[in-house]
Write a protein that holds these residues in place. Structure first.
Motif, PDB file in Angstrom:
ATOM      1  N   LEU A   1       1.276  -1.469  -0.206  1.00 36.39           N
ATOM      2  CA  LEU A   1      -0.398   0.304  -0.478  1.00 36.39           C
ATOM      3  C   LEU A   1       0.566   0.947   0.058  1.00 36.39           C
ATOM      4  CD1 LEU A   1      -2.718   1.333   0.454  1.00 36.39           C
ATOM      5  CD2 LEU A   1      -2.291   1.064   2.764  1.00 36.39           C
ATOM      6  N   THR A   2       1.789   0.955   1.031  1.00 30.98           N
ATOM      7  CA  THR A   2       3.171   2.071   1.135  1.00 30.98           C
ATOM      8  C   THR A   2       3.866   2.719  -0.954  1.00 30.98           C
ATOM      9  OG1 THR A   2       3.566   2.419   3.431  1.00 30.98           O
ATOM     10  CG2 THR A   2       4.764   3.017   1.849  1.00 30.98           C
ATOM     11  N   PHE A   3       4.336   1.634  -1.035  1.00 29.68           N
ATOM     12  CA  PHE A   3       5.072   1.634  -2.088  1.00 29.68           C
ATOM     13  C   PHE A   3       4.164   2.004  -3.569  1.00 29.68           C
ATOM     14  CE2 PHE A   3       6.075  -0.101  -6.163  1.00 29.68           C
ATOM     15  CZ  PHE A   3       7.514   0.680  -6.734  1.00 29.68           C
ATOM     16  N   LEU A   4       2.536   1.401  -3.388  1.00 30.45           N
ATOM     17  CA  LEU A   4       2.007   2.238  -4.759  1.00 30.45           C
ATOM     18  C   LEU A   4       1.268   3.636  -4.643  1.00 30.45           C
ATOM     19  CD1 LEU A   4       0.058  -1.389  -5.411  1.00 30.45           C
ATOM     20  CD2 LEU A   4       2.070  -0.587  -6.689  1.00 30.45           C
ATOM     21  N   VAL A   5       1.011   3.474  -3.416  1.00 27.65           N
ATOM     22  CA  VAL A   5       0.497   5.196  -3.025  1.00 27.65           C
ATOM     23  C   VAL A   5       1.207   6.268  -3.410  1.00 27.65           C
ATOM     24  CG1 VAL A   5      -1.705   4.611  -1.819  1.00 27.65           C
ATOM     25  CG2 VAL A   5       0.202   4.860  -0.555  1.00 27.65           C
ATOM     26  N   VAL A   6       2.456   5.465  -2.793  1.00 29.17           N
ATOM     27  CA  VAL A   6       3.477   7.376  -2.921  1.00 29.17           C
ATOM     28  C   VAL A   6       3.651   7.323  -4.505  1.00 29.17           C
ATOM     29  CG1 VAL A   6       5.360   7.980  -2.477  1.00 29.17           C
ATOM     30  CG2 VAL A   6       4.232   6.855  -1.026  1.00 29.17           C
ATOM     31  N   VAL A   7       4.032   5.993  -5.046  1.00 32.58           N
ATOM     32  CA  VAL A   7       4.780   6.537  -6.229  1.00 32.58           C
ATOM     33  C   VAL A   7       3.638   6.768  -6.808  1.00 32.58           C
ATOM     34  CG1 VAL A   7       5.152   4.811  -8.386  1.00 32.58           C
ATOM     35  CG2 VAL A   7       6.543   4.333  -6.175  1.00 32.58           C
ATOM     36  N   ILE A   8       2.509   6.133  -7.171  1.00 36.01           N
ATOM     37  CA  ILE A   8       1.105   6.613  -8.150  1.00 36.01           C
ATOM     38  C   ILE A   8       1.167   8.325  -7.662  1.00 36.01           C
ATOM     39  CG2 ILE A   8      -0.962   6.729  -8.571  1.00 36.01           C
ATOM     40  CD1 ILE A   8      -1.462   3.658  -7.901  1.00 36.01           C
ATOM     41  N   GLU A   9       1.123   8.531  -6.213  1.00 37.99           N
ATOM     42  CA  GLU A   9       0.704   9.551  -6.290  1.00 37.99           C
ATOM     43  C   GLU A   9       1.987  10.926  -6.392  1.00 37.99           C
ATOM     44  OE1 GLU A   9      -0.419   9.947  -2.028  1.00 37.99           O
ATOM     45  OE2 GLU A   9      -2.341   8.480  -2.770  1.00 37.99           O
ATOM     46  N   PHE A  10       2.764  10.531  -6.391  1.00 33.78           N
ATOM     47  CA  PHE A  10       3.977  11.010  -6.583  1.00 33.78           C
ATOM     48  C   PHE A  10       3.952  11.946  -8.363  1.00 33.78           C
ATOM     49  CE2 PHE A  10       8.600  11.484  -8.290  1.00 33.78           C
ATOM     50  CZ  PHE A  10       9.056  12.980  -7.921  1.00 33.78           C
TER      51      PHE A  10
ATOM     52  N   ALA B   1      -6.633  -2.721  -4.459  1.00 34.73           N
ATOM     53  CA  ALA B   1      -7.082  -2.284  -5.541  1.00 34.73           C
ATOM     54  C   ALA B   1      -7.498  -1.129  -5.552  1.00 34.73           C
ATOM     55  CB  ALA B   1      -7.100  -2.384  -6.071  1.00 34.73           C
ATOM     56  N   THR B   2      -8.921  -1.205  -4.712  1.00 31.31           N
ATOM     57  CA  THR B   2     -10.000   0.174  -4.887  1.00 31.31           C
ATOM     58  C   THR B   2      -9.561   0.928  -3.466  1.00 31.31           C
ATOM     59  OG1 THR B   2     -11.281  -1.961  -5.360  1.00 31.31           O
ATOM     60  CG2 THR B   2     -12.445   1.198  -4.078  1.00 31.31           C
ATOM     61  N   VAL B   3      -9.057   0.699  -2.356  1.00 31.02           N
ATOM     62  CA  VAL B   3      -8.366   1.604  -1.475  1.00 31.02           C
ATOM     63  C   VAL B   3      -7.418   2.434  -1.542  1.00 31.02           C
ATOM     64  CG1 VAL B   3      -6.698   1.796   0.430  1.00 31.02           C
ATOM     65  CG2 VAL B   3      -9.385  -0.122   0.600  1.00 31.02           C
ATOM     66  N   ILE B   4      -5.900   1.533  -2.417  1.00 31.43           N
ATOM     67  CA  ILE B   4      -5.977   2.723  -3.771  1.00 31.43           C
ATOM     68  C   ILE B   4      -6.008   4.047  -4.165  1.00 31.43           C
ATOM     69  CG2 ILE B   4      -3.679   2.446  -5.042  1.00 31.43           C
ATOM     70  CD1 ILE B   4      -2.232  -0.448  -3.367  1.00 31.43           C
ATOM     71  N   PHE B   5      -7.180   3.726  -5.266  1.00 30.84           N
ATOM     72  CA  PHE B   5      -7.812   4.108  -5.944  1.00 30.84           C
ATOM     73  C   PHE B   5      -8.071   5.682  -4.705  1.00 30.84           C
ATOM     74  CE2 PHE B   5     -11.450   6.166  -7.419  1.00 30.84           C
ATOM     75  CZ  PHE B   5     -10.798   6.710  -8.774  1.00 30.84           C
ATOM     76  N   VAL B   6      -9.160   5.092  -4.566  1.00 22.46           N
ATOM     77  CA  VAL B   6      -9.859   6.076  -2.528  1.00 22.46           C
ATOM     78  C   VAL B   6      -8.186   6.998  -2.189  1.00 22.46           C
ATOM     79  CG1 VAL B   6     -10.717   6.575  -0.789  1.00 22.46           C
ATOM     80  CG2 VAL B   6     -11.702   5.049  -2.676  1.00 22.46           C
ATOM     81  N   ASP B   7      -7.268   6.677  -2.250  1.00 22.30           N
ATOM     82  CA  ASP B   7      -6.206   7.092  -0.942  1.00 22.30           C
ATOM     83  C   ASP B   7      -5.214   8.096  -1.659  1.00 22.30           C
ATOM     84  OD1 ASP B   7      -3.080   7.429  -0.206  1.00 22.30           O
ATOM     85  OD2 ASP B   7      -4.294   6.701   2.026  1.00 22.30           O
ATOM     86  N   VAL B   8      -5.659   7.988  -3.265  1.00 18.56           N
ATOM     87  CA  VAL B   8      -4.505   8.262  -4.231  1.00 18.56           C
ATOM     88  C   VAL B   8      -5.983  10.108  -4.959  1.00 18.56           C
ATOM     89  CG1 VAL B   8      -3.895   8.655  -6.853  1.00 18.56           C
ATOM     90  CG2 VAL B   8      -3.497   6.629  -5.228  1.00 18.56           C
ATOM     91  N   TRP B   9      -7.024   9.651  -4.645  1.00 20.92           N
ATOM     92  CA  TRP B   9      -8.027  10.900  -5.194  1.00 20.92           C
ATOM     93  C   TRP B   9      -7.993  11.888  -3.696  1.00 20.92           C
ATOM     94  CZ3 TRP B   9     -11.282  12.947  -2.874  1.00 20.92           C
ATOM     95  CH2 TRP B   9     -12.806  13.723  -3.418  1.00 20.92           C
ATOM     96  N   HIS B  10      -7.891  11.188  -2.770  1.00 22.22           N
ATOM     97  CA  HIS B  10      -7.683  12.350  -1.637  1.00 22.22           C
ATOM     98  C   HIS B  10      -6.150  12.650  -1.110  1.00 22.22           C
ATOM     99  CE1 HIS B  10      -7.674  12.869   3.339  1.00 22.22           C
ATOM    100  NE2 HIS B  10      -8.544  13.712   2.468  1.00 22.22           N
ATOM    101  N   GLU B  11      -5.499  12.098  -1.624  1.00 17.35           N
ATOM    102  CA  GLU B  11      -3.745  12.776  -1.190  1.00 17.35           C
ATOM    103  C   GLU B  11      -3.328  13.704  -1.388  1.00 17.35           C
ATOM    104  OE1 GLU B  11      -3.067  12.598   2.406  1.00 17.35           O
ATOM    105  OE2 GLU B  11      -4.425  11.187   2.887  1.00 17.35           O
ATOM    106  N   THR B  12      -3.112  12.721  -3.441  1.00 16.60           N
ATOM    107  CA  THR B  12      -2.094  13.650  -4.400  1.00 16.60           C
ATOM    108  C   THR B  12      -2.438  15.206  -4.175  1.00 16.60           C
ATOM    109  OG1 THR B  12      -3.349  11.716  -5.730  1.00 16.60           O
ATOM    110  CG2 THR B  12      -1.596  13.801  -7.105  1.00 16.60           C
ATOM    111  N   SER B  13      -3.548  15.788  -3.636  1.00 16.34           N
ATOM    112  CA  SER B  13      -3.314  17.799  -3.368  1.00 16.34           C
ATOM    113  C   SER B  13      -1.772  17.904  -2.740  1.00 16.34           C
ATOM    114  CB  SER B  13      -4.451  17.696  -3.026  1.00 16.34           C
ATOM    115  OG  SER B  13      -6.035  17.161  -4.124  1.00 16.34           O
ATOM    116  N   LEU B  14      -1.946  16.954  -1.313  1.00 17.63           N
ATOM    117  CA  LEU B  14      -0.936  17.442  -0.897  1.00 17.63           C
ATOM    118  C   LEU B  14       0.205  17.135  -1.040  1.00 17.63           C
ATOM    119  CD1 LEU B  14       0.199  18.200   1.985  1.00 17.63           C
ATOM    120  CD2 LEU B  14       0.285  15.995   2.742  1.00 17.63           C
TER     121      LEU B  14
END
Length: 305
Positions: free
Chosen positions: A91-100, A174-187
């Motif tokens: 979860l950490t690796f995927l959300v950080v890479v995708i969001e970055f 994957a769905t949780v990652i999608f929600v996290d990306v939508w919410h946290e990319t702004s920061l």
């Protein structure tokens, strides 16, 4: 004669400056004392108490038991802990890479001089960051509802069968990652955009005059200058992602099975479902050590850059 008189005066002035320095240091300590006491009260005291609990047998229904040393920390040798650790790392690796990648691309786009209505786009892109995780989770739970959600309805329009987004072990993370990306990319977008706006323009203009194209300027000029900002952004987001709990709690409760259970949620489950406060404290300290170690590594990289 003047030299003889100036020497005592200089010595007296040095003593006076030394006294003023000591007095200034004393007043600094006095003014910092309330802050130190508050931090000790709200940070150090609970942390030390949690460490104390992690070294004792403590079942909530029975109260504190005997001192058992590091026995609670043996939980990290279990297959269950290994499973939740793997989920947390994925979860950490995927959300950080995708969001970055998304945030950096949007930051570069917003930084283009030809872009119109930049402030409007920036405000719209910041909206997810202003929403609380609970509100975001509730909104997406409704949207991904297998029977009433708009996502499955849209899929049905193009002939795709309805999916059990949070009930399918193959789709839940994957769905949780999608929600996290939508919410946290702004920061990350905000931090990277601020970093781009703070870069000096002279090196970029010099590279452009020398004939470098946009990709070469990005690779050899912008990225090296932006490296400290990138590392700080990644550090903050990694720490937050490693502690993921609120979205997991609201979206899946760690399920189905344990396919979305993170270390933070595992600690919650040990403490408030199985009522084993000692083991929950131990798991929390294991996570704390991992976060501190990651922070030290990234800070070292920042210092060397």
């Amino acid at each position: 004669m003047s030299h003889a008189t100036s020497t005592p005066m200089m010595a007296s002035s040095a003593r006076l400056n030394k006294g003023e320095g000591l007095s200034l240091g004393f007043y600094k300590f006095v003014f910092m004392t309330p802050t130190i006491l508050v931090l000790a009260l709200i940070v150090a005291a609970p942390l030390l108490y949690s460490l104390y609990l992690s070294l004792h047998e403590y079942i909530m229904t029975y109260g504190q038991g005997d001192f058992i040393g590091l026995q609670n920390y043996a939980v990290m040798m279990s297959a269950e802990f290994a499973g939740v650790s793997w989920v947390t790392l994925k979860l950490t690796f995927l959300v950080v890479v995708i969001e970055f990648l998304i945030a950096f691309g949007l930051a570069l786009l917003l930084n283009q001089p030809w872009l119109r209505f930049r402030e409007f786009y920036l405000v719209v892109l910041m909206l997810p960051m202003l929403m609380t995780p609970v509100a975001v989770a509730l909104m997406f739970r409704l949207m991904f509802n297998p029977n009433l959600g708009i996502i499955n309805w849209l899929f049905g329009l193009v002939g795709i069968p309805a999916q059990g987004w949070f009930g399918d072990p193959n789709l839940a993370l994957a769905t949780v990652i999608f929600v996290d990306v939508w919410h946290e990319t702004s920061l990350m977008l905000l931090m990277l955009y601020a970093g781009l706006k703070s870069l000096p323009l002279d090196p970029i203009e010099a590279a452009r005059i020398d004939g470098a194209n946009a990709l070469q300027i990005l690779r050899h000029v912008t990225l090296p200058m932006l490296r400290p900002v990138i590392l700080v952004t990644l550090l903050i987001r990694m720490i937050s992602a490693l502690k993921s709990y609120d979205l997991i709690y609201m979206l899946t409760q760690g399920g189905p099975g344990k396919s979305t259970e993170t270390i933070s949620f595992y600690a919650y489950r040990l403490g408030f479902r199985f009522l084993d406060i000692g083991q929950a404290a131990a798991v929390s300290f294991i996570l704390l050590v991992a976060v501190v170690a990651l922070t030290l590594v990234l800070l070292r990289i920042m210092k060397e850059s």
